[in-house]
Design an enzyme around this catalytic site. Structure first.
Site, PDB file in Angstrom:
ATOM      1  N   LYS A   1       0.800  -1.216   0.000  1.00 44.23           N
ATOM      2  CA  LYS A   1       0.000   0.000   0.000  1.00 44.23           C
ATOM      3  C   LYS A   1       0.842   1.279   0.000  1.00 44.23           C
ATOM      4  O   LYS A   1       0.304   2.360  -0.210  1.00 44.23           O
ATOM      5  CB  LYS A   1      -0.969   0.001   1.185  1.00 44.23           C
TER       6      LYS A   1
HETATM    7  N1  PMP Z   1      -3.182  -7.310   2.434  1.00 43.86           N
HETATM    8  C1  PMP Z   1      -2.945  -6.341   3.328  1.00 43.86           C
HETATM    9  C2  PMP Z   1      -2.143  -6.667   4.563  1.00 43.86           C
HETATM   10  C3  PMP Z   1      -3.461  -5.046   3.130  1.00 43.86           C
HETATM   11  O1  PMP Z   1      -3.241  -4.074   4.039  1.00 43.86           O
HETATM   12  C4  PMP Z   1      -4.236  -4.788   1.974  1.00 43.86           C
HETATM   13  C5  PMP Z   1      -4.835  -3.415   1.770  1.00 43.86           C
HETATM   14  N2  PMP Z   1      -6.105  -3.272   2.395  1.00 43.86           N
HETATM   15  C6  PMP Z   1      -4.465  -5.838   1.061  1.00 43.86           C
HETATM   16  C7  PMP Z   1      -3.902  -7.086   1.329  1.00 43.86           C
HETATM   17  C8  PMP Z   1      -5.335  -5.686  -0.158  1.00 43.86           C
HETATM   18  O2  PMP Z   1      -4.917  -4.721  -1.058  1.00 43.86           O
HETATM   19  P1  PMP Z   1      -5.966  -3.892  -1.919  1.00 43.86           P
HETATM   20  O3  PMP Z   1      -6.567  -2.848  -1.009  1.00 43.86           O
HETATM   21  O4  PMP Z   1      -5.166  -3.298  -3.009  1.00 43.86           O
HETATM   22  O5  PMP Z   1      -7.006  -4.827  -2.418  1.00 43.86           O
END
Ligand code: PMP
Length: 360
Positions: free
Chosen positions: A48
């Site tokens: 992120k």
């Molecule tokens: N895994 C973790 C530990 C995250 O913090 C996030 C972000 N919410 C994600 C997966 C998923 O990413 P995205 O928001 O791009 O779907």
């Protein structure tokens, strides 16, 4: 990682390695290459960081941020918050992060250490209630002068950050690694597996990989049991009341940035298999990944054993990429990690006890 001197820590965002998961592939009888995109090696420790940097820089270009005045407010499961807090402390904006109670103490501590304010919200609050992390962020933004929500759930720079950085990095690593008789490679990404929270990662990757690299790359989404992001809808029935321990994936609404038509197939995962897969990544590959990385690997392995995935699994040289979004250092105080770490006994424990004359 770039080799020249970087202006600041944001230069260390992204540029993460793609690493072979050979031992796990062998354990599961896979003939394809199983590859992990290791995002905890980004400067703020997660996938992120990329979107935080992209959203802040885009807002700056649009003249929406004023150093010394703007207050960036964001609802997040923590990692976007850490990326934002990092970018904002460098650039001179204040930060307030709203985050559900279930998210780890480690994330809150990191946020506070970076100078952000953290407001906890009830985990069980529906996304559109005023008490949820989203509702509280909106209430704060309405009242706080110069408050701005960059809004990862709607901001186009979220999927774009992955289309422009995560995806191209994966393609670059795959096409620049030669195919050899020992390690054959199709020189293409044949399948990609990622969990979805906002859905920015999987949507952006789908675009990057299919538009110009390999239109037939299979895009596999992973969604925890209790969340409603998977398609078809019937997959989303669960008996856990929407509660699960894994952080960062799954929601009770479909964020705008998640385009589910760009995902070929979905798998549902539970906490137990996710944490078992984290242990597998640590013990076999030495990768210090967090819970949602375990979910992604568990989903990938299940898909590769399914009718749809079997052909790729059995073909030497096919490249299957699994996104490993963050690291275990976000979760060191969580019961699930302490259990996994402290209850595994090394085969040397008996020998040590014998040598030292202590009961093992
Ligand atoms: N895994 C973790 C530990 C995250 O913090 C996030 C972000 N919410 C994600 C997966 C998923 O990413 P995205 O928001 O791009 O779907």
């Amino acid at each position: 990682m770039p080799s020249q001197i970087l202006d600041n820590a944001l230069g260390g965002v992204g540029h993460t390695p793609l690493i072979r998961l050979d031992k796990i592939a062998r354990l599961h009888g896979l003939k394809c290459n199983l590859l992990g995109k290791v995002e905890f090696l980004s400067a703020g420790g997660s996938v992120k960081d990329r979107i935080a940097k992209a959203m802040v820089e885009a807002a700056e270009k649009e003249g929406k941020l004023i150093p010394g005045k703007s207050v960036v407010i964001e609802p997040t499961s923590g990692n976007t918050g850490i990326g934002l807090a990092m970018a904002c402390t460098i650039k001179g904006y204040s930060v307030i992060i709203t985050m559900p109670n279930k998210m780890s103490l480690e994330k809150e501590a990191l946020l506070r250490a970076l100078g952000a304010e953290v407001v906890r919200t009830p985990t069980e609050a529906a996304w559109d209630s005023p008490e949820s992390h989203i509702g509280v962020a909106q209430r704060l933004q309405r009242e706080i002068p110069y408050g701005i929500i960059l809004d990862q759930y709607r901001n186009v720079n979220n999927p774009l950050a992955h289309e422009y950085t995560t995806g191209p990095e994966i393609i670059e690593a795959v096409v620049s690694t030669p195919s050899t008789s020992e390690r054959p490679s199709s020189m293409k990404v044949d399948a990609i597996v990622a969990g979805a929270g906002t859905g920015g990662t999987i949507t952006g990757l789908s675009r990057a990989l299919r538009k110009s690299h390999n239109p037939s790359c299979v895009v596999v989404g992973v969604d925890p049991k209790g969340s409603i992001l998977a398609v078809p809808e019937s997959l989303n029935q669960s008996d856990n009341g929407g509660q699960y321990v894994v952080e960062g994936i799954g929601y009770d609404f479909v964020p705008d940035v998640l385009n589910r038509t760009e995902v070929d197939t979905w798998l549902k995962t539970d906490d137990e298999e996710s944490f078992a897969a984290v242990q597998k990544l640590m013990r076999n590959e030495g990768l210090l990944v967090g819970g949602s990385s375990g979910s992604a690997l568990a989903g990938a392995l299940r898909w590769l054993q399914s009718d749809q995935g079997r052909e790729i699994a059995n073909t030497p040289g096919k490249n299957v990429v699994v996104i490993l979004p963050d690291g275990i250092r976000n979760y060191m105080s969580k019961t699930w990690f302490l259990k996994l770490a402290m209850e595994t006994q090394s085969p040397l424990a008996g020998t040590i006890a014998q040598v030292l004359g202590k009961p093992d």
